[in-house]
Scaffold this motif. Structure first.
Motif, PDB file in Angstrom:
ATOM      1  N   TYR A   1      36.559  20.856  13.091  1.00 58.01           N
ATOM      2  CA  TYR A   1      36.715  22.243  14.122  1.00 58.01           C
ATOM      3  C   TYR A   1      35.281  22.646  14.491  1.00 58.01           C
ATOM      4  O   TYR A   1      35.010  22.675  15.466  1.00 58.01           O
ATOM      5  CB  TYR A   1      37.288  23.135  13.530  1.00 58.01           C
ATOM      6  CG  TYR A   1      37.719  24.798  14.106  1.00 58.01           C
ATOM      7  CD1 TYR A   1      38.427  24.856  15.186  1.00 58.01           C
ATOM      8  CD2 TYR A   1      36.658  25.645  14.570  1.00 58.01           C
ATOM      9  CE1 TYR A   1      38.848  25.791  16.263  1.00 58.01           C
ATOM     10  CE2 TYR A   1      36.659  26.631  15.325  1.00 58.01           C
ATOM     11  CZ  TYR A   1      37.267  26.752  16.337  1.00 58.01           C
ATOM     12  OH  TYR A   1      37.953  28.084  16.859  1.00 58.01           O
TER      13      TYR A   1
ATOM     14  N   TYR B   1      49.693  25.380  26.830  1.00 56.40           N
ATOM     15  CA  TYR B   1      49.815  24.684  25.680  1.00 56.40           C
ATOM     16  C   TYR B   1      51.110  26.276  25.164  1.00 56.40           C
ATOM     17  O   TYR B   1      50.672  27.044  25.408  1.00 56.40           O
ATOM     18  CB  TYR B   1      48.300  25.383  25.423  1.00 56.40           C
ATOM     19  CG  TYR B   1      48.779  25.149  24.065  1.00 56.40           C
ATOM     20  CD1 TYR B   1      47.722  23.066  23.441  1.00 56.40           C
ATOM     21  CD2 TYR B   1      48.172  26.229  22.832  1.00 56.40           C
ATOM     22  CE1 TYR B   1      47.895  23.909  21.968  1.00 56.40           C
ATOM     23  CE2 TYR B   1      48.001  25.776  21.402  1.00 56.40           C
ATOM     24  CZ  TYR B   1      48.434  24.978  21.250  1.00 56.40           C
ATOM     25  OH  TYR B   1      48.006  24.158  19.454  1.00 56.40           O
TER      26      TYR B   1
ATOM     27  N   SER C   1      51.755  27.013  21.732  1.00 56.34           N
ATOM     28  CA  SER C   1      51.800  26.749  20.166  1.00 56.34           C
ATOM     29  C   SER C   1      52.865  25.794  19.338  1.00 56.34           C
ATOM     30  O   SER C   1      54.386  26.496  19.878  1.00 56.34           O
ATOM     31  CB  SER C   1      51.955  28.502  19.351  1.00 56.34           C
ATOM     32  OG  SER C   1      51.644  27.962  17.902  1.00 56.34           O
ATOM     33  N   PRO C   2      53.392  24.884  18.444  1.00 56.94           N
ATOM     34  CA  PRO C   2      53.896  25.004  17.715  1.00 56.94           C
ATOM     35  C   PRO C   2      54.536  25.825  16.981  1.00 56.94           C
ATOM     36  O   PRO C   2      55.539  25.227  15.465  1.00 56.94           O
ATOM     37  CB  PRO C   2      53.321  23.488  16.359  1.00 56.94           C
ATOM     38  CG  PRO C   2      51.674  23.921  16.636  1.00 56.94           C
ATOM     39  CD  PRO C   2      51.837  24.702  17.818  1.00 56.94           C
TER      40      PRO C   2
ATOM     41  N   ARG D   1      42.080  22.475  23.246  1.00 61.99           N
ATOM     42  CA  ARG D   1      43.568  21.801  23.307  1.00 61.99           C
ATOM     43  C   ARG D   1      43.292  21.273  21.382  1.00 61.99           C
ATOM     44  O   ARG D   1      44.243  21.575  20.795  1.00 61.99           O
ATOM     45  CB  ARG D   1      43.813  20.789  23.867  1.00 61.99           C
ATOM     46  CG  ARG D   1      45.633  20.249  23.503  1.00 61.99           C
ATOM     47  CD  ARG D   1      45.954  19.712  24.452  1.00 61.99           C
ATOM     48  NE  ARG D   1      46.598  20.019  25.646  1.00 61.99           N
ATOM     49  CZ  ARG D   1      47.917  20.791  25.892  1.00 61.99           C
ATOM     50  NH1 ARG D   1      48.047  20.535  24.518  1.00 61.99           N
ATOM     51  NH2 ARG D   1      48.417  21.227  26.437  1.00 61.99           N
ATOM     52  N   GLU D   2      42.533  20.638  21.268  1.00 58.49           N
ATOM     53  CA  GLU D   2      42.045  20.247  19.840  1.00 58.49           C
ATOM     54  C   GLU D   2      42.003  20.489  18.660  1.00 58.49           C
ATOM     55  O   GLU D   2      42.346  20.906  17.736  1.00 58.49           O
ATOM     56  CB  GLU D   2      41.415  18.953  20.239  1.00 58.49           C
ATOM     57  CG  GLU D   2      41.620  17.497  21.046  1.00 58.49           C
ATOM     58  CD  GLU D   2      40.549  16.923  21.074  1.00 58.49           C
ATOM     59  OE1 GLU D   2      39.251  16.769  20.136  1.00 58.49           O
ATOM     60  OE2 GLU D   2      40.382  15.410  21.738  1.00 58.49           O
TER      61      GLU D   2
ATOM     62  N   SER E   1      47.479  30.914  21.660  1.00 58.10           N
ATOM     63  CA  SER E   1      46.731  30.380  21.097  1.00 58.10           C
ATOM     64  C   SER E   1      45.366  31.627  21.108  1.00 58.10           C
ATOM     65  O   SER E   1      45.997  32.880  21.534  1.00 58.10           O
ATOM     66  CB  SER E   1      45.758  29.067  21.705  1.00 58.10           C
ATOM     67  OG  SER E   1      45.104  30.202  23.644  1.00 58.10           O
TER      68      SER E   1
ATOM     69  N   ASN F   1      43.202  24.344  19.139  1.00 63.99           N
ATOM     70  CA  ASN F   1      43.786  25.213  19.216  1.00 63.99           C
ATOM     71  C   ASN F   1      45.056  24.220  17.694  1.00 63.99           C
ATOM     72  O   ASN F   1      45.489  24.795  17.579  1.00 63.99           O
ATOM     73  CB  ASN F   1      44.813  24.989  20.286  1.00 63.99           C
ATOM     74  CG  ASN F   1      43.910  26.804  21.043  1.00 63.99           C
ATOM     75  OD1 ASN F   1      43.376  27.140  20.676  1.00 63.99           O
ATOM     76  ND2 ASN F   1      44.284  26.004  22.308  1.00 63.99           N
ATOM     77  N   GLN F   2      45.160  22.427  18.270  1.00 63.99           N
ATOM     78  CA  GLN F   2      46.029  22.398  17.420  1.00 63.99           C
ATOM     79  C   GLN F   2      45.060  22.008  15.544  1.00 63.99           C
ATOM     80  O   GLN F   2      46.331  22.355  14.935  1.00 63.99           O
ATOM     81  CB  GLN F   2      45.689  20.578  17.346  1.00 63.99           C
ATOM     82  CG  GLN F   2      46.705  20.728  19.024  1.00 63.99           C
ATOM     83  CD  GLN F   2      46.915  19.452  19.712  1.00 63.99           C
ATOM     84  OE1 GLN F   2      45.928  18.536  19.244  1.00 63.99           O
ATOM     85  NE2 GLN F   2      47.608  19.203  20.717  1.00 63.99           N
TER      86      GLN F   2
ATOM     87  N   HIS G   1      46.908  25.709  13.859  1.00 64.14           N
ATOM     88  CA  HIS G   1      47.682  25.199  14.394  1.00 64.14           C
ATOM     89  C   HIS G   1      47.690  24.934  12.860  1.00 64.14           C
ATOM     90  O   HIS G   1      49.273  25.039  11.774  1.00 64.14           O
ATOM     91  CB  HIS G   1      48.862  25.451  14.762  1.00 64.14           C
ATOM     92  CG  HIS G   1      49.087  26.591  16.951  1.00 64.14           C
ATOM     93  ND1 HIS G   1      48.516  26.198  16.974  1.00 64.14           N
ATOM     94  CD2 HIS G   1      49.075  28.036  16.401  1.00 64.14           C
ATOM     95  CE1 HIS G   1      48.157  27.443  18.343  1.00 64.14           C
ATOM     96  NE2 HIS G   1      48.994  28.627  17.411  1.00 64.14           N
ATOM     97  N   ALA G   2      47.619  23.799  12.169  1.00 65.52           N
ATOM     98  CA  ALA G   2      47.194  22.949  11.468  1.00 65.52           C
ATOM     99  C   ALA G   2      46.944  23.447  10.312  1.00 65.52           C
ATOM    100  O   ALA G   2      48.110  23.310   9.257  1.00 65.52           O
ATOM    101  CB  ALA G   2      47.150  21.613  11.784  1.00 65.52           C
TER     102      ALA G   2
END
Length: 606
Positions: free
Chosen positions: A526, A402, A404-405, A547-548, A389, A550-551, A554-555
């Motif tokens: 964001y 955490y 990363s995807p 966390r949200e 992140s 960061n998601q 990455h989205a």
């Protein structure tokens, strides 16, 4: 224990040497013990100027934190990091609402002499801090640090509407000669960190008005050192400030266990310990390393990636010095820097930007093409952590769990591009979904490291069918173009101004577009979470928001997060008390030297 300055200690040593000589012990002459202690250091880039409100480059900031005094500073050896009074009698009083801060200044702090004072000895007052903080609002200065205070001080709309130092606001008041009161419009958990930064250091109004736009060429502060010699972008010499207030080191309960020996060596000593600092500007990587190996510098920080083979063993899993350097008494200290490397993509660029699915797919494929294992192993020589992140370890809000995807996966990247219509053309490279040519342009720096980075990206992008060209330019010019939205892609990094996750996540906040938000990412989901999070301290509620966020990063992939560097820091055996601080850029006021040992070892060097 009584406090002794470096000069007092040397006078005592000289007296001891004379006594030994009289006793026939063959001691060195007293004059040798009286030699000044000179720290030899370097900065990797030239300074731009020494005005706290204006300078933002690392070289200038490193000098400024030794020349000027903010209200607070960090405890040298406390981990996790901890603030302490600097020009204050005690930590500030804060009301229950977290809005009003009262600061009691220490009397008897003086600016270094300057003709602007017309022969007077000039004491620091609360009004000087009011003036200094207001300077960040001065539109003529275009301070890059205005974001620290803008919209946060109560009533600062008056300063933004029509700036004048005569304009009084309820958020910034000198109640008497030594009492400063700051009121916020809303609680800010990071506010005190801002008051430990060079940008909020105290300046004298007489000096600022005497030199105007040239104030950065005439530094007049209250810090432990003053400028005695300055050759632009070549060499700058700092002299211990003879009028620096009595500052004695005392360890606190927050001292990290691994630094207790250094704390014991410093206990009761008056700072600074060295008499002079000679700082060279060394932009060439090889010159830095060779200069250190030849004993010209007392330490080297963040050994350049391309030079690590000169000093580090290649047969060791963990970073280790070459045996011949270890035998000389040099010591390696791997240091996790509060720094994140990332490659940003312009969300307003017609080729790569936008929030539609096919644009998101293109950016995600680019992120999947980044070969993190190769970067860390070959280019970083193992001295880096793969970033999950934007937040590096040891920053408040960092989540070690955490993941990363997004990970290196060229097969998935190719499948994603196929699905969203980026077909492979006759030249072997993909086109846009409408059949038009697709050419990526990535800016880069004209250096050996820059060329190595280019090849890493070219290899990864070509492997998924994307054609890329590189445009080389000076980083300062790239940043200027980035703020205007004229750069498609660029790899850069961010070093913490203060040790909180907000300092990193604000880089993707929509209203910061054109400033620190080079990606020009402006996503309402964001932005809303960021605005909620910045009102909170390091709480479970904020960690959920982080966390949200960061998601979402990455989205939509406005960034490809790359690495957190581990700095290879090496010190000479004669340098004492050398410990890197996670936030402050230098430790010059705390280090000490064994001059006799340096003279002996450098004389023996081939």
């Amino acid at each position: 224990m009584a406090a002794y300055s470096a000069r007092t200690w040397k006078r005592a040593l000289a007296a001891g040497a004379v006594a030994l000589a009289l006793l026939g012990a063959g001691a060195a002459p007293a004059a040798a013990a009286d030699a000044p202690e000179v720290l030899h250091a370097f900065l990797s880039t030239g300074e731009t100027g020494l005005d706290p409100a204006v300078a933002s480059d690392l070289a200038s900031l490193a000098l400024l934190e030794n020349l000027y005094d903010p209200l607070l500073r960090y405890e040298y050896l406390a981990r996790p990091v901890k603030l302490q009074p600097n020009t204050l009698r005690a930590m500030p009083q804060v009301d229950d609402a977290g809005l009003t801060y009262t600061f009691l200044l220490t009397p008897g702090i003086y600016f270094t002499p300057d003709p602007a004072f017309k022969g007077r000895k000039r004491e620091v007052t609360a009004e000087d801090y009011v003036y200094s903080l207001k300077r960040l609002y001065d539109p003529e200065l275009k301070s890059p640090w205005l974001f620290l205070l803008e919209g946060k001080l109560a009533g600062d709309e008056a300063l933004k509407a029509k700036f004048s130092h005569a304009t009084a606001i309820p958020g910034l008041q000198a109640l008497d000669k030594y009492t400063l009161r700051i009121r916020l419009s809303a609680p800010d958990p990071n506010f005190l960190y801002y008051l430990a930064m060079p940008a909020t250091g105290v300046v004298a109004r007489e000096v600022a008005e005497a030199y105007g736009s040239q104030m950065g060429n005439h530094p007049v502060g209250t810090g432990p050192f003053l400028v005695s010699e300055w050759k632009r972008s070549d060499k700058i010499t700092l002299q211990a400030n003879p009028d620096f207030r009595a500052t004695v080191y005392h360890a606190s309960a927050a001292t990290a266990p691994e630094y207790r020996a250094a704390a014991a060596a410093l206990e009761g000593k008056r700072l600074p310990l060295v008499d002079r600092i000679e700082v060279k500007i060394m932009e060439e990587y090889q010159s830095r390393v060779l200069g250190f190996l030849n004993g010209e510098f007392d330490y080297i920080e963040q050994v350049p990636e391309s030079m690590k083979d000169m000093v580090l063993r290649s047969d060791s899993a963990a970073p280790a010095l070459k045996p011949e350097l270890a035998k000389k008494g040099m010591e390696l200290s791997p240091f996790p820097v509060l720094q994140t490397y990332y490659m940003w993509m312009n969300m307003e660029d017609p080729v790569i930007g936008g929030y539609s699915r096919e644009k998101i797919a293109l950016r995600r494929a680019i992120a999947l093409s980044y070969n993190s294992p190769e970067d860390v192993a070959l280019l970083k020589k193992g001295l880096a952590l793969p970033a999950q992140s934007p937040l590096p370890p040891n920053v408040l809000g960092y989540d070690p769990a955490y993941r990363s995807p997004i990970a290196y996966n060229p097969a998935l990247a190719r499948a994603l591009l196929d699905r969203y219509g980026y077909r492979v053309g006759k030249n072997g490279f993909r086109t846009l979904p409408n059949g038009q040519p697709l050419l990526l342009t990535m800016h880069s720096e004209p250096s050996m490291v820059g060329r190595l980075r280019d090849e890493l990206w070219r290899k990864g992008l070509n492997a998924i069918g994307l054609q890329v060209q590189f445009k080389s330019d000076k980083k300062t010019e790239i940043i200027k173009a980035s703020r205007l939205g004229k750069v498609m892609m660029f790899e850069t990094n961010w070093i913490a101004d203060f040790p909180d996750g907000d300092n990193y996540l604000q880089l993707l906040y929509g209203p910061n577009s054109g400033r620190a938000n080079y990606a020009r990412f402006n996503l309402p989901e964001y932005n809303r979470r960021y605005e909620q999070a910045r009102k909170l301290g390091d709480t479970p509620e904020r960690r959920v928001l982080y966390r949200e966020m960061n998601q979402l990063i990455h989205a939509y992939n406005p960034w490809v997060v790359l690495t957190h560097p581990i700095s290879a820091d090496i010190r000479q055996p004669w340098l004492k008390n050398y410990i890197r601080h996670p936030v402050e850029l230098t430790n010059w006021r705390y280090v000490d030297l064994n001059v006799a040992e340096r003279n002996q070892l450098t004389k023996m060097a081939p």
